[in-house]
Write a protein that holds these residues in place. Structure first.
Motif, PDB file in Angstrom:
ATOM      1  N   LEU A  42       0.944  -1.115  -0.234  1.00  0.00           N
ATOM      2  CA  LEU A  42      -0.048   0.022   0.070  1.00  0.00           C
ATOM      3  C   LEU A  42       0.898   1.276   0.000  1.00  0.00           C
ATOM      4  O   LEU A  42       0.249   2.278  -0.088  1.00  0.00           O
ATOM      5  CB  LEU A  42      -1.055   0.084   1.312  1.00  0.00           C
ATOM      6  CG  LEU A  42      -1.971  -0.901   1.263  1.00  0.00           C
ATOM      7  CD1 LEU A  42      -2.855  -0.740   2.537  1.00  0.00           C
ATOM      8  CD2 LEU A  42      -3.134  -1.014   0.022  1.00  0.00           C
ATOM      9  N   ASP A  43       2.189   1.099   0.105  1.00  0.00           N
ATOM     10  CA  ASP A  43       3.251   2.421  -0.019  1.00  0.00           C
ATOM     11  C   ASP A  43       2.924   3.033  -1.161  1.00  0.00           C
ATOM     12  O   ASP A  43       3.302   2.276  -2.340  1.00  0.00           O
ATOM     13  CB  ASP A  43       4.431   1.880   0.461  1.00  0.00           C
ATOM     14  CG  ASP A  43       5.296   2.936   0.615  1.00  0.00           C
ATOM     15  OD1 ASP A  43       5.030   4.040   1.328  1.00  0.00           O
ATOM     16  OD2 ASP A  43       6.197   3.163  -0.123  1.00  0.00           O
ATOM     17  N   ILE A  44       3.041   4.308  -1.136  1.00  0.00           N
ATOM     18  CA  ILE A  44       3.036   5.247  -2.311  1.00  0.00           C
ATOM     19  C   ILE A  44       3.878   6.088  -2.663  1.00  0.00           C
ATOM     20  O   ILE A  44       4.111   6.957  -3.564  1.00  0.00           O
ATOM     21  CB  ILE A  44       1.759   6.014  -2.577  1.00  0.00           C
ATOM     22  CG1 ILE A  44       1.569   6.984  -1.149  1.00  0.00           C
ATOM     23  CG2 ILE A  44       0.241   5.165  -2.572  1.00  0.00           C
ATOM     24  CD1 ILE A  44       0.221   7.909  -1.150  1.00  0.00           C
ATOM     25  N   ASN A  45       5.040   5.805  -1.762  1.00  0.00           N
ATOM     26  CA  ASN A  45       6.383   6.803  -1.997  1.00  0.00           C
ATOM     27  C   ASN A  45       6.762   6.704  -3.379  1.00  0.00           C
ATOM     28  O   ASN A  45       7.265   7.743  -3.958  1.00  0.00           O
ATOM     29  CB  ASN A  45       7.242   6.188  -0.747  1.00  0.00           C
ATOM     30  CG  ASN A  45       8.333   7.350  -0.916  1.00  0.00           C
ATOM     31  OD1 ASN A  45       8.193   8.564  -0.503  1.00  0.00           O
ATOM     32  ND2 ASN A  45       9.799   6.759  -1.321  1.00  0.00           N
ATOM     33  N   GLU A  46       6.964   5.398  -3.916  1.00  0.00           N
ATOM     34  CA  GLU A  46       7.578   5.252  -5.179  1.00  0.00           C
ATOM     35  C   GLU A  46       6.713   6.070  -6.215  1.00  0.00           C
ATOM     36  O   GLU A  46       7.226   6.509  -7.089  1.00  0.00           O
ATOM     37  CB  GLU A  46       7.683   3.729  -5.515  1.00  0.00           C
ATOM     38  CG  GLU A  46       8.547   3.396  -6.663  1.00  0.00           C
ATOM     39  CD  GLU A  46       8.452   1.939  -7.172  1.00  0.00           C
ATOM     40  OE1 GLU A  46       8.917   1.639  -8.102  1.00  0.00           O
ATOM     41  OE2 GLU A  46       8.472   1.071  -5.958  1.00  0.00           O
ATOM     42  N   GLU A  47       5.533   5.773  -6.275  1.00  0.00           N
ATOM     43  CA  GLU A  47       4.630   6.542  -7.300  1.00  0.00           C
ATOM     44  C   GLU A  47       4.663   7.984  -6.893  1.00  0.00           C
ATOM     45  O   GLU A  47       4.767   8.914  -7.971  1.00  0.00           O
ATOM     46  CB  GLU A  47       3.112   6.120  -6.987  1.00  0.00           C
ATOM     47  CG  GLU A  47       2.658   4.504  -7.414  1.00  0.00           C
ATOM     48  CD  GLU A  47       3.286   3.595  -6.414  1.00  0.00           C
ATOM     49  OE1 GLU A  47       3.800   4.090  -5.561  1.00  0.00           O
ATOM     50  OE2 GLU A  47       3.287   2.480  -6.835  1.00  0.00           O
ATOM     51  N   LYS A  48       4.776   8.445  -5.928  1.00  0.00           N
ATOM     52  CA  LYS A  48       4.860  10.007  -5.696  1.00  0.00           C
ATOM     53  C   LYS A  48       6.206  10.292  -6.287  1.00  0.00           C
ATOM     54  O   LYS A  48       6.211  11.476  -6.951  1.00  0.00           O
ATOM     55  CB  LYS A  48       4.940  10.079  -4.186  1.00  0.00           C
ATOM     56  CG  LYS A  48       3.490  10.096  -3.566  1.00  0.00           C
ATOM     57  CD  LYS A  48       3.737  10.188  -2.005  1.00  0.00           C
ATOM     58  CE  LYS A  48       4.604  11.299  -1.505  1.00  0.00           C
ATOM     59  NZ  LYS A  48       4.822  11.312  -0.223  1.00  0.00           N
ATOM     60  N   VAL A  49       7.546   9.468  -6.203  1.00  0.00           N
ATOM     61  CA  VAL A  49       8.459  10.069  -6.738  1.00  0.00           C
ATOM     62  C   VAL A  49       8.680  10.056  -8.095  1.00  0.00           C
ATOM     63  O   VAL A  49       8.952  11.153  -8.933  1.00  0.00           O
ATOM     64  CB  VAL A  49       9.736   9.191  -6.131  1.00  0.00           C
ATOM     65  CG1 VAL A  49      11.112   9.292  -7.052  1.00  0.00           C
ATOM     66  CG2 VAL A  49      10.106   9.282  -4.970  1.00  0.00           C
ATOM     67  N   ARG A  50       7.984   8.921  -8.717  1.00  0.00           N
ATOM     68  CA  ARG A  50       7.973   9.072 -10.216  1.00  0.00           C
ATOM     69  C   ARG A  50       6.928  10.301 -10.656  1.00  0.00           C
ATOM     70  O   ARG A  50       7.278  10.825 -11.916  1.00  0.00           O
ATOM     71  CB  ARG A  50       7.319   7.597 -10.610  1.00  0.00           C
ATOM     72  CG  ARG A  50       8.272   6.527 -10.636  1.00  0.00           C
ATOM     73  CD  ARG A  50       7.929   5.308 -11.305  1.00  0.00           C
ATOM     74  NE  ARG A  50       6.972   4.715 -11.324  1.00  0.00           N
ATOM     75  CZ  ARG A  50       6.524   3.614 -10.241  1.00  0.00           C
ATOM     76  NH1 ARG A  50       7.728   3.247  -9.971  1.00  0.00           N
ATOM     77  NH2 ARG A  50       5.458   3.150  -9.904  1.00  0.00           N
ATOM     78  N   LEU A  51       5.941  10.430  -9.989  1.00  0.00           N
ATOM     79  CA  LEU A  51       4.881  11.424 -10.507  1.00  0.00           C
ATOM     80  C   LEU A  51       5.654  12.845 -10.289  1.00  0.00           C
ATOM     81  O   LEU A  51       5.561  13.632 -11.336  1.00  0.00           O
ATOM     82  CB  LEU A  51       3.840  11.486  -9.619  1.00  0.00           C
ATOM     83  CG  LEU A  51       2.718  12.615  -9.631  1.00  0.00           C
ATOM     84  CD1 LEU A  51       2.230  12.309 -11.349  1.00  0.00           C
ATOM     85  CD2 LEU A  51       1.509  12.432  -8.986  1.00  0.00           C
ATOM     86  N   ALA A  52       6.541  13.063  -9.332  1.00  0.00           N
ATOM     87  CA  ALA A  52       7.316  14.290  -9.297  1.00  0.00           C
ATOM     88  C   ALA A  52       8.183  14.542 -10.272  1.00  0.00           C
ATOM     89  O   ALA A  52       8.257  15.614 -11.006  1.00  0.00           O
ATOM     90  CB  ALA A  52       8.055  14.365  -8.082  1.00  0.00           C
ATOM     91  N   ASN A  53       8.723  13.207 -10.805  1.00  0.00           N
ATOM     92  CA  ASN A  53       9.793  13.313 -11.946  1.00  0.00           C
ATOM     93  C   ASN A  53       9.042  13.369 -13.272  1.00  0.00           C
ATOM     94  O   ASN A  53       9.660  14.371 -14.264  1.00  0.00           O
ATOM     95  CB  ASN A  53      10.709  11.978 -11.904  1.00  0.00           C
ATOM     96  CG  ASN A  53      11.655  11.904 -10.593  1.00  0.00           C
ATOM     97  OD1 ASN A  53      12.119  12.820 -10.121  1.00  0.00           O
ATOM     98  ND2 ASN A  53      12.134  10.728 -10.277  1.00  0.00           N
TER      99      ASN A  53
END
Length: 291
Positions: free
Chosen positions: A216-227
């Motif tokens: 359920l962790d969304i940290n990876e998606e957040k990083v990719r979205l920011a990039n």
């Protein structure tokens, strides 16, 4: 620098006792789609005209028109006098035989008979064509300037929506830790409600809980979205045509937003995701018109 595919260019000039108007209009299209409407005299140059348009405008649905107004007294349409006289004399002979008076109506009738009016086809003068060619380039420059102005407006709107997505992404952070604690407590309460009387392996439970929370962790998606958002803005500033490239990046942005929404399991984050999608849809609508 980005350009819109919407534009309009026009050139008016006089040559060889003719007033010629050239109009070019373009709208958005996936490829270059050119429709030309020109007088018969200039049809032989159609391929050259299409090449000029495609090289300058690159992409879009383009309507090209040449309008010609004759300013002189001469006309390409001439009355074939021998044929007209032959028709009229024949009508006069018939009228005499029938005892009918020959008047203006007989002449009017003769004028409508075949081959009385003939059209003399011109040959295109190369000097005239050179003048037309230069003015086609002028109209193309006008439409290109129009596209640049429209592109500047699109740039402002698109960049603003991407900035809004970046701002909304930053708002996710305060709710993320709370979200994980809520999920953890919910799982613990559910387990206790089963009343397994201590038959639960605490280590195994903790491992399963960590595995579930990692999913359920969304940290990876957040990083990719920011990039992706940063890369999108960088691409907006490129000199070459970027419309298709920006479309591909927007698809990646949408993919990360959707994944965050599916994993969120928290009402505040889901509300933020909905707002992100709204801004992204506005971006996609505007991208349809970018060269």
């Amino acid at each position: 620098m980005i350009k819109s595919m919407t534009g309009f260019g026009k050139a008016e000039f006089e040559v060889n006792n003719k007033k010629i108007t050239i109009e070019i209009k373009s709208l958005n299209s996936k490829q270059i789609d050119i429709n030309t409407r020109t007088p018969a005299l200039y049809r032989e140059k159609d391929i050259i005209i299409r090449k000029m348009i495609s090289e300058k405008l690159v992409r879009g649905k383009v309507d090209f028109n040449i309008y010609v107004e004759n300013l002189g007294e001469e006309s390409n349409s001439k009355i074939n006098e021998p044929i007209l006289k032959g028709y009229f004399n024949h009508l006069k002979q018939i009228s005499t035989e029938l005892g009918v008076e020959t008047d203006f109506h007989a002449l009017h009738t003769a004028l409508r008979l075949p081959d009385v009016v003939k059209t003399e086809y011109e040959t295109l003068d190369e000097q005239e064509w050179e003048t037309i060619r230069k003015n086609i380039y002028k109209a193309l420059e006008d439409i290109d300037s129009f596209r640049i102005q429209e592109g500047a407006a699109l740039l402002s709107d698109i960049s603003g929506n991407i900035s809004s997505i970046q701002s909304l992404l930053a708002q996710v952070e305060p709710f993320e830790q709370q979200r994980m604690e809520t999920i953890k407590n919910r799982l613990t309460d559910s387990l206790e409600s089963l009343k397994l009387n201590g038959n639960v392996d605490e280590n195994r439970f903790e491992q399963e809980l960590i595995f579930y929370l990692e999913k359920l962790d969304i940290n990876e998606e957040k990083v990719r979205l920011a990039n992706h958002c940063s890369y999108f803005k960088e691409t907006l500033e490129e000199e070459l045509s970027t419309g298709k490239k920006l479309g591909f990046i927007s698809q990646e942005i949408g993919r990360e937003i959707n994944t965050i929404g599916s994993k969120a399991n928290e009402k505040n984050i889901q509300r933020i995701v909905v707002q992100m999608k709204d801004h992204l849809e506005r971006v996609k609508e505007q991208l349809l018109n970018i060269l």
